[in-house]
Design an enzyme around this catalytic site. Structure first.
Site, PDB file in Angstrom:
ATOM      1  N   GLY A  36       0.994  -1.163  -0.045  1.00 34.11           N
ATOM      2  CA  GLY A  36       0.073  -0.095   0.141  1.00 34.11           C
ATOM      3  C   GLY A  36       0.712   1.286  -0.045  1.00 34.11           C
ATOM      4  O   GLY A  36       2.001   1.051  -0.266  1.00 34.11           O
ATOM      5  N   SER A  37       0.243   2.319   0.500  1.00 36.36           N
ATOM      6  CA  SER A  37       1.093   3.539   0.455  1.00 36.36           C
ATOM      7  C   SER A  37       2.113   3.784   1.625  1.00 36.36           C
ATOM      8  O   SER A  37       2.036   3.057   2.572  1.00 36.36           O
ATOM      9  CB  SER A  37       0.012   4.853   0.829  1.00 36.36           C
ATOM     10  OG  SER A  37      -0.402   4.806   2.185  1.00 36.36           O
ATOM     11  N   GLY A  68       0.460   5.113   4.851  1.00 38.85           N
ATOM     12  CA  GLY A  68      -0.217   3.999   5.701  1.00 38.85           C
ATOM     13  C   GLY A  68       0.623   3.120   6.196  1.00 38.85           C
ATOM     14  O   GLY A  68       0.560   2.459   7.254  1.00 38.85           O
ATOM     15  N   GLY A  69       1.449   2.426   5.171  1.00 39.28           N
ATOM     16  CA  GLY A  69       2.592   1.276   5.593  1.00 39.28           C
ATOM     17  C   GLY A  69       3.422   1.817   6.772  1.00 39.28           C
ATOM     18  O   GLY A  69       3.700   1.000   7.590  1.00 39.28           O
ATOM     19  N   GLU A 124       5.243  -3.236   1.310  1.00 37.03           N
ATOM     20  CA  GLU A 124       5.847  -2.654  -0.086  1.00 37.03           C
ATOM     21  C   GLU A 124       4.987  -1.573   0.040  1.00 37.03           C
ATOM     22  O   GLU A 124       3.693  -1.288  -0.112  1.00 37.03           O
ATOM     23  CB  GLU A 124       5.412  -3.530  -1.196  1.00 37.03           C
ATOM     24  CG  GLU A 124       5.855  -3.214  -2.374  1.00 37.03           C
ATOM     25  CD  GLU A 124       5.018  -3.893  -3.488  1.00 37.03           C
ATOM     26  OE1 GLU A 124       4.433  -3.268  -4.230  1.00 37.03           O
ATOM     27  OE2 GLU A 124       4.954  -5.311  -3.459  1.00 37.03           O
ATOM     28  N   CYS A 166       2.663  -1.130  -9.091  1.00 37.02           N
ATOM     29  CA  CYS A 166       3.769  -0.746  -8.225  1.00 37.02           C
ATOM     30  C   CYS A 166       5.115  -0.589  -9.072  1.00 37.02           C
ATOM     31  O   CYS A 166       6.100   0.138  -8.633  1.00 37.02           O
ATOM     32  CB  CYS A 166       3.952  -1.701  -7.058  1.00 37.02           C
ATOM     33  SG  CYS A 166       3.896  -3.392  -7.577  1.00 37.02           S
TER      34      CYS A 166
END
Length: 504
Positions: free
Chosen positions: A227-228, A231-232, A251, A288
């Site tokens: 994800g982002s 957030g990650g 990731e 990605c």
């Protein structure tokens, strides 16, 4: 499971509510799922490789049986075309079958023997044998851009089950219906193999608190996230701040730089431009591995390349992004970038959907604006025009971590390409030569990871056979009687795994 609220999925193409309501799971549900996973973790870890292999194959078979329903629902929830989703589902089942082979192959166990030497002076050498075992229950977060291959039954789930780890999936709120169909397939396969249902649980919900509760639960021993960066990183910090810190395999984001050296450009400017346009716009730029920055050297050929790219960008049709929130962020971030000096922008003007955008800048401006390395999720990319190949090489020494890096070169370019390769090894998990980074092969040698911010654990991969090692830890057994040793470490080798004895 007990729930207090429900939520609905939206069709991103029509912005209409889709049929079906889904439980908003809460802390009590997390406690139940994680505790149940903990209860069965030891027995699941001790199942035979054959048992887990059969489970993974059964999940793949069940997904194939539900292909039509899965693709139909995923199309409604993601706006991704059926052809793309069919391909992604085939990739998902291929991953499951790969790990079925991996778990039976036994290399993941890394059975290592140090033989005893009772006559060694001054102290006798003991018999020591080592193998890898599953960490225990793991959490997997579904990804927005891959509702199948990086979600409920995706690579993290497949590799964790192969390792003998129960899985608690936090489904992505953008495609709850897809996640539910896939979860039912997994439950059916688990039942067919007569294994406890607690080895897999799907939790759904729209709140950040749900994900935080999953990562914080003491029964969870590792986390897989796609994800982002924002957030990650928040979840990574939470995983590290626990009283028992745990591995967080995130990731997060990557610019995936591409370097086109001069002789390659001189011979292939037109085709390179066409391939670049396809790669950056694939899946509406929501891969990605999208090439978010391309470095070229000044020349007539690079001018032709850029002119072709500009024209191709103007002609790009509008595409629908995965969610309204992703669309909003793409448009806001792109406008913010366009407002900064030192960049020029070319964009399409579609009747519907979001526009594709090309930014151009010079090497000097690039050096002065490191924020341009930050990924904008969507069909956008930057071309950096360098003075020459040496200037391009200098820029390669100051790049953020990426999933990929790409070199385009002909044989006369090899002296520069060799030096460039040395630099790119420092920043990328996969280096592509005379190709484009979109598309990740599911195989034994693949690396899908890289230095931060591409991933939080650059020594691992989220794709390919080696992903199983994310969910394992080594245990050494010293002077343990043969009858008590795990099968992989017995001298008669009942599992027929590869054993390393005294380094050979």
């Amino acid at each position: 499971m007990s729930t207090r609220h429900t939520f609905y999925a939206l069709n991103p193409a029509t912005e209409q509510t889709l049929a079906g309501q889904f439980a908003e799971h809460n802390q009590a549900d997390v406690n139940l799922a994680a505790s149940a996973a903990h209860e069965v973790a030891k027995s699941f870890r001790q199942t035979s490789p054959k048992t887990r292999s059969l489970l993974l194959q059964a999940i793949a078979d069940c997904l194939e049986e539900q292909r039509e329903a899965i693709v139909e629902r995923a199309n409604l929830e993601s706006a991704l075309p059926p052809a793309r989703l069919n391909g992604e589902l085939s990739r998902t089942t291929a991953q499951l079958r790969l790990f079925a082979d991996v778990v039976e192959g036994g290399l993941w166990q890394e059975a290592i023997f140090d033989t005893a030497n009772p006559n060694r002076e001054p102290l006798a050498k003991p018999d020591i044998r080592r193998q890898n075992i599953g960490l225990g229950p793991v959490a997997v977060f579904g990804a927005s851009n891959f509702p199948l291959a990086f979600s409920t039954a995706g690579g993290d789930t497949a590799s964790a089950l192969a390792a003998g780890c129960p899985v608690v999936v936090k489904g992505h709120p953008a495609h709850p219906g897809t996640s539910e169909i896939v979860a039912k397939c997994i439950a059916k396969a688990i039942e067919a193999q007569q294994l406890p249902q607690a080895i897999f649980t799907l939790l759904q919900g729209t709140s950040h608190e749900l994900g935080q509760a999953v990562v914080s639960h003491p029964a969870i021993k590792a986390v897989g996230f796609t994800g982002s960066i924002h957030g990650g990183r928040a979840l990574f910090d939470l995983a590290q701040s626990r009283s028992e810190p745990i591995p967080f395999y995130g990731e997060l984001g990557a610019s995936n730089p591409v370097f086109i050296l001069s002789h390659r450009m001189a011979e292939h400017a037109q085709s390179l431009a066409e391939e670049y346009i396809l790669s950056m716009n694939m899946g509406c730029g929501q891969f990605c591995t999208k090439p978010a920055v391309v470095f070229v050297a000044k020349s007539k050929a690079s001018e032709e390349f850029i002119a072709t790219v500009r024209q191709g960008i103007k002609q790009q049709p509008g595409q629908t992004m995965l969610t309204g929130g992703i669309k909003h962020n793409y448009l806001v971030q792109s406008e913010e970038r366009a407002s900064q000096s030192g960049l020029t922008r070319t964009q399409s003007q579609p009747d519907n959907g979001v526009p594709s955008m090309l930014f151009e800048t010079t090497s000097d401006e690039w050096r002065n604006n490191p924020q341009w390395q930050e990924e904008i999720f969507g069909p956008q990319s930057i071309i950096v025009v360098c003075e020459d190949d040496q200037d391009m090489l200098q820029l390669s020494t100051n790049l953020a971590g990426s999933l990929t890096a790409t070199i385009h070169a002909e044989e006369p370019d090899y002296p520069i390409a060799s030096r460039l390769l040395d630099e790119l090894e420092e920043v990328a998990g996969r280096i592509v030569f005379n190709g484009w980074p979109t598309g990740v092969e599911v195989s034994y040698a693949m690396v899908h990871g890289g230095p931060y911010p591409a991933s939080t654990m650059p020594a691992s991969t989220s794709v390919g056979a080696e992903a199983i090692k994310r969910w394992l830890r080594p245990v050494a057994y010293q002077s343990v009687p043969e009858a008590l040793l795990p099968d992989a470490l017995k001298s008669q080798n009942p599992l027929s795994v590869r054993q390393s004895v005294d380094g050979k």
